[in-house]
Design a protein around this motif. Structure first.
Motif, PDB file in Angstrom:
ATOM      1  N   THR A  25       0.614  -1.155   0.091  1.00 36.63           N
ATOM      2  CA  THR A  25      -0.003  -0.166   0.113  1.00 36.63           C
ATOM      3  C   THR A  25       0.860   1.103  -0.046  1.00 36.63           C
ATOM      4  O   THR A  25       0.396   2.442  -0.707  1.00 36.63           O
ATOM      5  N   HIS A  26       2.136   1.093   0.233  1.00 31.44           N
ATOM      6  CA  HIS A  26       2.923   2.145   0.651  1.00 31.44           C
ATOM      7  C   HIS A  26       3.546   2.778  -0.590  1.00 31.44           C
ATOM      8  O   HIS A  26       3.850   3.830  -0.923  1.00 31.44           O
ATOM      9  N   ALA A  27       2.998   2.027  -1.895  1.00 26.63           N
ATOM     10  CA  ALA A  27       3.508   2.353  -3.099  1.00 26.63           C
ATOM     11  C   ALA A  27       2.709   3.501  -3.774  1.00 26.63           C
ATOM     12  O   ALA A  27       3.017   4.315  -4.726  1.00 26.63           O
ATOM     13  N   HIS A  28       1.759   3.547  -3.257  1.00 30.51           N
ATOM     14  CA  HIS A  28       0.592   4.306  -3.819  1.00 30.51           C
ATOM     15  C   HIS A  28       0.419   5.954  -2.965  1.00 30.51           C
ATOM     16  O   HIS A  28      -0.084   6.602  -3.467  1.00 30.51           O
ATOM     17  N   ARG A  29       1.314   5.771  -2.091  1.00 27.21           N
ATOM     18  CA  ARG A  29       1.317   6.961  -1.238  1.00 27.21           C
ATOM     19  C   ARG A  29       1.617   8.511  -1.959  1.00 27.21           C
ATOM     20  O   ARG A  29       0.965   9.513  -1.963  1.00 27.21           O
ATOM     21  N   PRO A  30       2.581   8.511  -2.591  1.00 25.24           N
ATOM     22  CA  PRO A  30       3.137   9.604  -3.623  1.00 25.24           C
ATOM     23  C   PRO A  30       1.885  10.033  -4.330  1.00 25.24           C
ATOM     24  O   PRO A  30       1.782  11.330  -4.697  1.00 25.24           O
ATOM     25  N   LEU A  31       1.304   9.026  -5.195  1.00 20.98           N
ATOM     26  CA  LEU A  31       0.080   9.354  -5.999  1.00 20.98           C
ATOM     27  C   LEU A  31      -1.019  10.110  -5.397  1.00 20.98           C
ATOM     28  O   LEU A  31      -1.595  11.051  -5.542  1.00 20.98           O
ATOM     29  N   ILE A  32      -1.389   9.802  -4.026  1.00 22.43           N
ATOM     30  CA  ILE A  32      -2.287  10.138  -3.529  1.00 22.43           C
ATOM     31  C   ILE A  32      -1.816  11.625  -2.910  1.00 22.43           C
ATOM     32  O   ILE A  32      -2.754  12.621  -3.073  1.00 22.43           O
ATOM     33  N   PHE A  33      -0.621  11.647  -2.243  1.00 20.61           N
ATOM     34  CA  PHE A  33      -0.176  12.976  -1.964  1.00 20.61           C
ATOM     35  C   PHE A  33      -0.148  14.107  -3.213  1.00 20.61           C
ATOM     36  O   PHE A  33      -0.625  15.342  -2.761  1.00 20.61           O
ATOM     37  N   ALA A  34       0.393  13.700  -4.303  1.00 25.62           N
ATOM     38  CA  ALA A  34       0.144  14.551  -5.540  1.00 25.62           C
ATOM     39  C   ALA A  34      -1.152  15.050  -6.033  1.00 25.62           C
ATOM     40  O   ALA A  34      -1.399  16.243  -6.365  1.00 25.62           O
ATOM     41  N   THR A  35      -1.885  13.916  -5.715  1.00 26.95           N
ATOM     42  CA  THR A  35      -3.637  14.349  -6.179  1.00 26.95           C
ATOM     43  C   THR A  35      -3.980  15.279  -5.310  1.00 26.95           C
ATOM     44  O   THR A  35      -4.809  16.190  -5.638  1.00 26.95           O
ATOM     45  N   LEU A  36      -3.791  15.134  -4.160  1.00 29.32           N
ATOM     46  CA  LEU A  36      -4.181  16.038  -2.723  1.00 29.32           C
ATOM     47  C   LEU A  36      -3.707  17.524  -3.260  1.00 29.32           C
ATOM     48  O   LEU A  36      -4.453  18.451  -3.008  1.00 29.32           O
ATOM     49  N   ALA A  37      -2.368  17.556  -3.318  1.00 28.38           N
ATOM     50  CA  ALA A  37      -1.656  18.858  -3.751  1.00 28.38           C
ATOM     51  C   ALA A  37      -2.234  19.484  -4.981  1.00 28.38           C
ATOM     52  O   ALA A  37      -2.530  20.849  -4.825  1.00 28.38           O
ATOM     53  N   VAL A  38      -2.413  18.933  -5.985  1.00 27.06           N
ATOM     54  CA  VAL A  38      -3.179  19.548  -7.288  1.00 27.06           C
ATOM     55  C   VAL A  38      -4.883  20.080  -6.930  1.00 27.06           C
ATOM     56  O   VAL A  38      -5.132  21.095  -7.323  1.00 27.06           O
ATOM     57  N   MET A  39      -5.472  19.176  -6.111  1.00 22.07           N
ATOM     58  CA  MET A  39      -6.807  19.679  -5.649  1.00 22.07           C
ATOM     59  C   MET A  39      -6.537  20.924  -5.060  1.00 22.07           C
ATOM     60  O   MET A  39      -7.578  21.672  -4.903  1.00 22.07           O
ATOM     61  N   GLY A  40      -5.892  21.005  -3.940  1.00 25.43           N
ATOM     62  CA  GLY A  40      -5.559  22.053  -3.136  1.00 25.43           C
ATOM     63  C   GLY A  40      -5.220  23.270  -3.850  1.00 25.43           C
ATOM     64  O   GLY A  40      -5.562  24.439  -3.606  1.00 25.43           O
TER      65      GLY A  40
END
Length: 251
Positions: A25-40
């Protein structure tokens, strides 16, 4: 035999469960963080755009304007520059002023050294909000005026003389400028300027002498100014040589 086969099946199944890798599950963490940054970032940009629109800094774009039309639809007619409007300057207020040349010809037959009033030519002079009558400048407006006067004297001896001239060895050539207050019951001229000289002219053919004065005087409506000269029979009748005037400087 059946029991041994069943035990072998359970052992193989347990080994299979131990060997199967767990999902990372830790391999998807960067993608999640990038998505949240773009949304912010999008949220912040949207908020800023709304704020600028509400404060008037962001104008709506008019797509019907020629500058947003395709190139083939832009007008190709030559542009004619509109003539520039000339700046409008405020109208200058007319200032009371007078400039009067001497009235000639001078009467050379009267040879008196006493001071007499000089008369001026109003037809060839300039009068603005000021009157002239019987040798006097009459003021209409109250204020501070610059008063000036110039008189020139000349003597011809010989053929060019208009009349036979005597030898003048001690000629008194004096100029007086007076101020009269016509608002008073008794008019008493006040001497405001005086200048001149007693000249010693010899027997040369031509003699010339000028007196020029000027000063500021506070005058009221109805006041008058005039000039007296001695030896008026020697007064030069040329308008460029002898003149009298006044100009309002302020209140």
């Amino acid at each position: 035999m059946a029991a041994s086969d069943y035990r072998g099946y359970l052992r193989d199944h347990a080994d299979t469960e131990r060997v199967r890798p767990r999902p990372r599950t830790h391999a998807h963490r960067p993608l999640i963080f990038a998505t949240l940054a773009v949304m912010g970032a999008l949220q912040v940009a949207s908020s800023v755009a709304i704020l600028l629109h509400l404060t008037g800094h962001l104008r709506e774009v008019d797509l019907s304007s020629p500058q947003y039309q395709p190139l083939e639809e832009v007008r190709t007619e030559p542009l004619i520059a509109e003539p520039k409007k000339r700046p409008r300057f405020p109208k200058q207020k007319k200032v009371p002023a007078a400039h009067l040349p001497v009235r000639g010809p001078t009467d050379f037959s009267i040879r008196d050294e006493k001071a007499v009033m000089v008369h001026w030519n109003a037809n060839q002079g300039h009068l603005m909000k000021i009157q002239y009558k019987d040798g006097r400048i009459l003021l209409k407006e109250d204020g501070l005026y610059y008063v000036y006067a110039k008189t020139c004297f000349r003597l011809w001896i010989g053929e060019k003389s208009p009349t036979p001239q005597p030898d003048v060895s001690n000629a008194q050539l004096i100029q007086y400028v007076y101020h009269e207050k016509h608002t008073q019951s008794m008019i008493r001229p006040i001497l405001i300027m005086k200048s001149g000289s007693t000249v010693r002219w010899d027997n040369k053919k031509y003699h010339f002498y000028c007196v020029q004065q000027g000063r500021g005087v506070h005058l009221s409506p109805g006041d008058a100014l005039f000039v007296n000269v001695s030896s008026s029979w020697l007064l030069d009748p040329e308008p460029e040589a002898s003149y009298f005037g006044a100009l309002k400087l302020g209140n």
